[in-house]
Motif scaffolding. Structure first.
Motif, mmCIF file in Angstrom:
data_model
loop_
_atom_site.group_PDB
_atom_site.id
_atom_site.type_symbol
_atom_site.label_atom_id
_atom_site.label_comp_id
_atom_site.label_asym_id
_atom_site.label_seq_id
_atom_site.Cartn_x
_atom_site.Cartn_y
_atom_site.Cartn_z
ATOM 1 N N ALA A 189 0.840 -1.203 0.000
ATOM 2 C CA ALA A 189 0.000 0.000 0.000
ATOM 3 C C ALA A 189 0.876 1.255 0.000
ATOM 4 C CB ALA A 189 -0.934 -0.001 1.209
ATOM 5 N N GLN A 190 1.946 1.247 0.792
ATOM 6 C CA GLN A 190 2.850 2.397 0.809
ATOM 7 C C GLN A 190 3.556 2.566 -0.535
ATOM 8 O OE1 GLN A 190 5.486 2.470 4.158
ATOM 9 N NE2 GLN A 190 3.816 2.532 5.632
ATOM 10 N N ALA A 191 3.997 1.470 -1.124
ATOM 11 C CA ALA A 191 4.655 1.535 -2.432
ATOM 12 C C ALA A 191 3.696 2.088 -3.490
ATOM 13 C CB ALA A 191 5.146 0.148 -2.840
ATOM 14 N N ASN A 192 2.436 1.691 -3.409
ATOM 15 C CA ASN A 192 1.447 2.201 -4.368
ATOM 16 C C ASN A 192 1.203 3.697 -4.169
ATOM 17 O OD1 ASN A 192 1.134 -0.253 -5.649
ATOM 18 N ND2 ASN A 192 -0.576 -0.872 -4.369
ATOM 19 N N ARG A 193 1.179 4.157 -2.917
ATOM 20 C CA ARG A 193 1.024 5.594 -2.661
ATOM 21 C C ARG A 193 2.197 6.381 -3.244
ATOM 22 N NH1 ARG A 193 -1.385 3.857 2.220
ATOM 23 N NH2 ARG A 193 0.563 3.881 3.390
ATOM 24 N N ILE A 194 3.402 5.875 -3.051
ATOM 25 C CA ILE A 194 4.580 6.548 -3.598
ATOM 26 C C ILE A 194 4.525 6.549 -5.125
ATOM 27 C CG2 ILE A 194 7.094 6.409 -3.844
ATOM 28 C CD1 ILE A 194 7.100 5.317 -0.938
ATOM 29 N N ALA A 195 4.148 5.437 -5.723
ATOM 30 C CA ALA A 195 4.057 5.354 -7.184
ATOM 31 C C ALA A 195 3.053 6.366 -7.731
ATOM 32 C CB ALA A 195 3.672 3.936 -7.606
ATOM 33 N N ARG A 196 1.904 6.478 -7.063
ATOM 34 C CA ARG A 196 0.905 7.466 -7.521
ATOM 35 C C ARG A 196 1.433 8.884 -7.362
ATOM 36 N NH1 ARG A 196 -2.535 3.642 -5.312
ATOM 37 N NH2 ARG A 196 -2.613 4.678 -3.290
ATOM 38 N N LEU A 197 2.105 9.155 -6.257
ATOM 39 C CA LEU A 197 2.688 10.472 -6.018
ATOM 40 C C LEU A 197 3.698 10.814 -7.116
ATOM 41 C CD1 LEU A 197 3.125 12.930 -4.070
ATOM 42 C CD2 LEU A 197 4.941 11.565 -3.032
ATOM 43 N N LEU A 198 4.567 9.878 -7.422
ATOM 44 C CA LEU A 198 5.567 10.110 -8.463
ATOM 45 C C LEU A 198 4.918 10.277 -9.837
ATOM 46 C CD1 LEU A 198 8.341 7.630 -7.291
ATOM 47 C CD2 LEU A 198 8.360 10.140 -7.144
ATOM 48 N N ALA A 199 3.909 9.474 -10.129
ATOM 49 C CA ALA A 199 3.206 9.601 -11.412
ATOM 50 C C ALA A 199 2.509 10.952 -11.518
ATOM 51 C CB ALA A 199 2.194 8.466 -11.567
ATOM 52 N N ASP A 200 1.921 11.407 -10.418
ATOM 53 C CA ASP A 200 1.272 12.722 -10.407
ATOM 54 C C ASP A 200 2.270 13.848 -10.648
ATOM 55 O OD1 ASP A 200 -1.155 11.518 -9.910
ATOM 56 O OD2 ASP A 200 -1.196 12.049 -7.770
ATOM 57 N N ARG A 201 3.524 13.585 -10.295
ATOM 58 C CA ARG A 201 4.578 14.585 -10.488
ATOM 59 C C ARG A 201 5.316 14.405 -11.806
ATOM 60 N NH1 ARG A 201 7.112 15.598 -4.501
ATOM 61 N NH2 ARG A 201 5.128 16.071 -3.521
ATOM 62 N N GLY A 202 4.811 13.529 -12.663
ATOM 63 C CA GLY A 202 5.367 13.390 -13.998
ATOM 64 C C GLY A 202 6.307 12.224 -14.221
ATOM 65 N N ALA A 203 6.535 11.401 -13.210
ATOM 66 C CA ALA A 203 7.405 10.249 -13.391
ATOM 67 C C ALA A 203 6.685 9.186 -14.201
ATOM 68 C CB ALA A 203 7.817 9.682 -12.037
ATOM 69 N N GLY A 204 7.440 8.428 -14.931
ATOM 70 C CA GLY A 204 6.876 7.342 -15.724
ATOM 71 C C GLY A 204 7.862 6.919 -16.784
ATOM 72 N N ARG A 205 7.437 6.024 -17.637
ATOM 73 C CA ARG A 205 8.312 5.562 -18.716
ATOM 74 C C ARG A 205 8.748 6.737 -19.574
ATOM 75 N NH1 ARG A 205 5.814 -0.178 -20.713
ATOM 76 N NH2 ARG A 205 6.272 -1.211 -18.766
ATOM 77 N N GLY A 206 10.033 6.788 -19.833
ATOM 78 C CA GLY A 206 10.570 7.831 -20.679
ATOM 79 C C GLY A 206 10.872 9.131 -19.969
ATOM 80 N N SER A 207 10.486 9.262 -18.708
ATOM 81 C CA SER A 207 10.774 10.499 -17.977
ATOM 82 C C SER A 207 12.165 10.410 -17.372
ATOM 83 C CB SER A 207 9.731 10.755 -16.892
ATOM 84 O OG SER A 207 9.814 9.781 -15.897
ATOM 85 N N SER A 208 12.730 11.544 -17.114
ATOM 86 C CA SER A 208 14.058 11.603 -16.501
ATOM 87 C C SER A 208 13.973 11.139 -15.060
ATOM 88 C CB SER A 208 14.583 13.040 -16.546
ATOM 89 O OG SER A 208 15.758 13.151 -15.787
ATOM 90 N N SER A 209 14.986 10.433 -14.617
ATOM 91 C CA SER A 209 15.000 9.992 -13.221
ATOM 92 C C SER A 209 15.599 11.046 -12.309
ATOM 93 C CB SER A 209 15.789 8.683 -13.091
ATOM 94 O OG SER A 209 17.129 8.891 -13.485
ATOM 95 N N ARG A 210 16.059 12.155 -12.869
ATOM 96 C CA ARG A 210 16.636 13.216 -12.056
ATOM 97 C C ARG A 210 15.524 14.100 -11.499
ATOM 98 N NH1 ARG A 210 21.758 15.694 -14.867
ATOM 99 N NH2 ARG A 210 23.057 14.679 -13.328
#
Length: 84
Positions: A47-68
């Motif tokens: 559940a915590q990992a899913n919350r972090i994943a959603r947070l990162l996705a909301d901030r633009g993280a995803g395939r092809g995005s910069s990891s910086r």
């Protein structure tokens, strides 16, 4: 109680997040990790990992995005990690 690791043949060809989700579904109440004296069950850690994943996705993280990131992931994700 610690869950057994998935069998090697069951792991091939699947992403780590898919494997973890499957483990969490199979044994949700088993201990996934212990940190600073606190146990987290697979269900809670997933559940915590899913919350972090959603947070990162909301901030633009995803395939092809910069990891910086200009901000530390620990600081930016901490509210999601500690929310219950």
């Amino acid at each position: 109680m610690t869950a057994p690791a998935p069998r090697r043949e069951a792991r091939s060809g699947r992403s780590i997040h898919r494997l973890f989700a499957e483990q969490a579904e199979a044994v949700p109440l088993f201990t996934a990790m212990v940190h600073a004296g606190k146990e987290l069950r697979y269900r809670e850690l997933n559940a915590q990992a899913n919350r972090i994943a959603r947070l990162l996705a909301d901030r633009g993280a995803g395939r092809g995005s910069s990891s910086r990131s200009p901000r530390s992931p620990r600081r930016s994700c901490w509210p999601a990690c500690s929310a219950s």
